[in-house]
Design a protein around this motif. Structure first.
Motif, short mmCIF file in Angstrom:
data_model
loop_
_atom_site.label_atom_id
_atom_site.label_comp_id
_atom_site.label_asym_id
_atom_site.label_seq_id
_atom_site.Cartn_x
_atom_site.Cartn_y
_atom_site.Cartn_z
N GLU A 105 0.83 -1.20 0.00
CA GLU A 105 0.00 0.00 0.00
C GLU A 105 0.87 1.25 0.00
N CYS A 109 -14.83 -3.36 -0.96
CA CYS A 109 -14.28 -4.47 -1.73
C CYS A 109 -14.69 -4.32 -3.19
N CYS A 161 -2.71 0.14 -3.89
CA CYS A 161 -2.26 -1.18 -3.44
C CYS A 161 -1.72 -1.91 -4.66
N LYS A 165 -9.85 -0.57 -9.67
CA LYS A 165 -8.61 -1.29 -9.93
C LYS A 165 -8.21 -1.16 -11.38
N TRP A 203 -10.37 -3.47 0.94
CA TRP A 203 -9.67 -2.44 1.72
C TRP A 203 -10.24 -2.45 3.13
N ILE A 238 -13.70 2.58 -4.58
CA ILE A 238 -12.69 1.57 -4.87
C ILE A 238 -12.67 1.32 -6.37
N CYS A 262 -4.84 -3.18 2.29
CA CYS A 262 -5.54 -3.93 1.26
C CYS A 262 -5.30 -5.41 1.52
N TRP A 266 -2.26 -9.84 3.30
CA TRP A 266 -2.39 -8.45 3.68
C TRP A 266 -1.12 -7.68 3.36
N MET A 302 -10.78 -8.16 -4.20
CA MET A 302 -9.86 -7.48 -3.30
C MET A 302 -10.64 -6.64 -2.30
#
Length: 129
Positions: free
Chosen positions: A6, A50, A22, A72, A36, A70, A96, A119, A34
């Motif tokens: 992170e 998530c 992350c 990605k 947080w 969130i 994360c 983690w 994934m």
């Protein structure tokens, strides 16, 4: 092996925004849901948000609804958490996490910390005037 790193935390003022990152390695981000999480010293680690492996489904806990987003980028192997209108009560270490086995459905993710096995080391967010 799964590695999660992170970054992006810091000392900010109330009302500011931050984007946490992350970066993952050792697994295909496209295949894993994934999450947080955040933790205040002396308290349990709590779920924040998530994102499903497809990226099309996201969930937020009550404390995160409305100000947290969130997302990605599979090509960059990175999951993001955008936090707007930061409040002093957002002060915590943010983590994360990845599961050992992602949910079979690409549209499912969980904000329960017991659903995750890997983690990162965390990034500190401090909100203070």
């Amino acid at each position: 092996q799964f590695e999660l790193v992170e970054s992006g935390g810091g000392l900010v003022k109330p009302g500011d925004s931050l984007q946490l990152s992350c970066e993952v390695s050792g697994f295909n981000l496209d295949s894993y849901a994934m999450g947080w999480f955040r933790q205040v010293a002396g308290k349990e680690r709590e779920g924040v948000s998530c994102i499903s492996s497809s990226g099309d489904s996201t969930h937020y806990t009550d404390s995160a609804k409305g100000r947290f987003t969130i997302s990605k980028d599979n090509a960059k192997n990175t999951v993001y958490l955008q936090i707007n209108s930061l409040k002093p009560e957002d002060t915590a270490v943010y983590y994360c996490a990845a599961p050992r086995r992602s949910p079979l459905s690409r549209e499912v993710c969980y904000t329960n910390r017991f659903s995750y096995d890997y983690w990162g080391q965390g990034t500190q967010v401090t909100v203070s005037s």
